[in-house]
Design an enzyme around this catalytic site. Structure first.
Site, PDB file in Angstrom:
ATOM      1  N   CYS A   1      20.959  24.329 -28.328  1.00 34.23           N
ATOM      2  CA  CYS A   1      19.764  23.144 -28.755  1.00 34.23           C
ATOM      3  C   CYS A   1      18.825  23.107 -27.920  1.00 34.23           C
ATOM      4  CB  CYS A   1      20.107  21.644 -28.269  1.00 34.23           C
ATOM      5  SG  CYS A   1      21.293  20.184 -28.905  1.00 34.23           S
TER       6      CYS A   1
ATOM      7  N   CYS B   1      21.136  23.178 -23.224  1.00 34.28           N
ATOM      8  CA  CYS B   1      22.076  24.521 -23.546  1.00 34.28           C
ATOM      9  C   CYS B   1      21.884  25.590 -25.053  1.00 34.28           C
ATOM     10  CB  CYS B   1      22.957  23.237 -24.189  1.00 34.28           C
ATOM     11  SG  CYS B   1      23.774  21.521 -23.574  1.00 34.28           S
TER      12      CYS B   1
ATOM     13  N   CYS C   1      26.830  14.360 -28.279  1.00 37.68           N
ATOM     14  CA  CYS C   1      27.663  15.499 -27.174  1.00 37.68           C
ATOM     15  C   CYS C   1      26.453  14.787 -26.157  1.00 37.68           C
ATOM     16  CB  CYS C   1      26.718  16.732 -28.349  1.00 37.68           C
ATOM     17  SG  CYS C   1      27.075  17.657 -26.684  1.00 37.68           S
ATOM     18  N   CYS C   2      25.459  14.898 -25.879  1.00 35.44           N
ATOM     19  CA  CYS C   2      24.833  14.585 -24.849  1.00 35.44           C
ATOM     20  C   CYS C   2      25.815  13.532 -23.514  1.00 35.44           C
ATOM     21  CB  CYS C   2      23.989  14.237 -24.622  1.00 35.44           C
ATOM     22  SG  CYS C   2      22.525  15.380 -25.116  1.00 35.44           S
TER      23      CYS C   2
ATOM     24  N   CYS D   1      17.973  13.605 -23.221  1.00 28.80           N
ATOM     25  CA  CYS D   1      19.399  13.950 -23.140  1.00 28.80           C
ATOM     26  C   CYS D   1      20.154  12.886 -22.901  1.00 28.80           C
ATOM     27  CB  CYS D   1      19.972  15.088 -21.836  1.00 28.80           C
ATOM     28  SG  CYS D   1      19.485  14.898 -20.466  1.00 28.80           S
TER      29      CYS D   1
END
Ligand code: SF4
Length: 394
Positions: free
Chosen positions: A209, A206, A124-125, A232
């Protein structure tokens, strides 16, 4: 102002010179010299507009508020961060804040439901932060970060100047600052705090997270809590990536194509897009707004003069609401660029132009299926205007 003398030597050599040259300088002096030293080159600041970002942003604004500031909007951020970004940019008079986002096609392909962070935070990162930033930074020789030694074991040996994989220089003017230095600077300069700091978030990423941190906990304990993850992937340690695969520009899907009466072109707009909700009252050098086809144009009433580009989404070929929206925006007096994006086909080009659009943004797939000559066949759009035909002027 960016330095105009070209640097020479490898990144590693220049890092050595720079760290020797500025070893005993204070943070503000390191930043000022970095912005003017020909061994650094073309430079941008990368800011998360997080809990402590305002320190470095303020220092930059005092020295040169026209330096590009890259802000990665992962589209998973807290609403408070988006509002704070606008507030700080305006207050400091930053003129070139560029909002960086993942390519919509990449998100659609890899994280269509927005739930990838639950199963694979590294992936995702990678999609939402690392690849977009890598692409944005490809135009620069160096970037400025707000990282500090006290922020954890991966940052304990941070220098002012770092070698990023022999490709770029990373500059950490606050490397030696303590938490107290940060607090003192914010207080002494009466800078606005991120609103979530007062709610127990000393480090802010985010929304999915980031969690609150209890008194006495490591300030970054709320980032990816209970996961074996500290960074990240944007940052590397001693030239080595901390987590995740090294992103490459090839990871990014092909860019969309812009169609105008002159034919196909690459999209030169690099400043990112905001929504009416995140649109500030001014301060950024260039402003572009994304609108849904069913948006009420009244949401932009009184703010149209400050907008350079409005992009209207067409969710399907059969959805004509975008054409109506364009006409209404023009009737309201919008004189900037108007772009139709998405499911618009060559046969609709004349209609788009008559509605007030200047250009159409299409996917690489559509550009292949409907090449430039199909669009240019409709480029003399006034000849398709029935009023002109009736008047005999077409
Ligand atoms: S911090 Fe979380 S939501 Fe944000 S990009 Fe990384 S995994 Fe995704």
């Amino acid at each position: 102002m960016q330095p105009n003398t070209l640097h020479t030597g490898s990144v590693a050599e220049r890092i050595g010179f720079l760290n020797d040259r500025y070893r005993n300088h204070a943070a503000q002096a390191v930043l000022e010299h970095a912005l003017n030293d020909s061994d650094v080159g073309n430079i941008a600041m990368v800011s998360s507009f997080g809990a402590e970002s305002v320190v470095l942003l303020h220092m930059l604004s005092v020295i040169d508020r026209n330096i590009p500031v890259l802000f990665i909007d992962t589209q998973m951020l807290f609403e408070e961060t988006l509002a704070y970004q606008t507030e700080v940019s305006q207050k400091l008079g930053l003129t070139d804040v560029r909002v960086i986002r993942a390519a919509p096609a990449a998100v659609a392909a890899h994280d269509p439901d927005g739930l990838l962070h639950k199963s694979d935070t590294d992936a995702c990162c990678n999609i939402r932060k690392v690849v977009p930033l890598e692409n944005a930074l490809s135009k620069f020789d160096a970037w400025i970060t707000g990282r500090k030694r006290f922020q954890g074991s991966t940052r304990a040996a941070l220098d002012f100047f770092e070698n990023e994989e022999d490709r770029r220089i990373k500059i950490n003017p606050l490397a030696h600052w303590t938490p107290q230095d940060v607090q003192d600077y914010i207080i002494n300069n009466r800078l606005p705090r991120h609103p979530l700091v007062a709610q127990g978030y000393p480090s802010i990423g985010c929304a999915p997270c980031t969690s609150r941190v209890a008194p006495g906990e490591d300030p970054r304990a709320g980032r990816w809590r209970d996961q074996d993850k500290e960074e990240c992937g944007i940052h590397f340690v001693n030239g080595k990536i901390v987590r995740g695969p090294l992103p490459t520009v090839e990871d990014e899907p092909e860019m969309n194509t812009i169609v105008t009466d002159a034919g196909f072109a690459a999209d030169e707009w690099t400043h990112g897009f905001v929504t009416p909700d995140t649109l500030g009252g001014g301060g950024a050098a260039a402003v572009a707004v994304d609108l849904a086809s069913d948006a009420d144009p009244a949401v932009l009433a009184g703010r149209l003069d400050g907008i350079d580009l409005i992009r209207v989404d067409f969710p399907s070929f059969a959805d004509g609401r975008g054409f109506t929206l364009a006409r209404r925006l023009r009737l309201m007096g919008f004189n900037g660029r108007l772009r139709a994006k998405g499911h618009v086909i060559a046969d609709q080009y004349a209609m788009a132009r008559r509605s007030g659009f200047d250009e159409v943004e299409i996917s690489p797939e559509l550009a292949k299926r409907q090449p430039q000559d199909q669009w240019l066949a409709r480029a003399n759009w006034q000849s398709h205007d029935y009023l002109n035909r009736l008047r005999g002027t077409a």
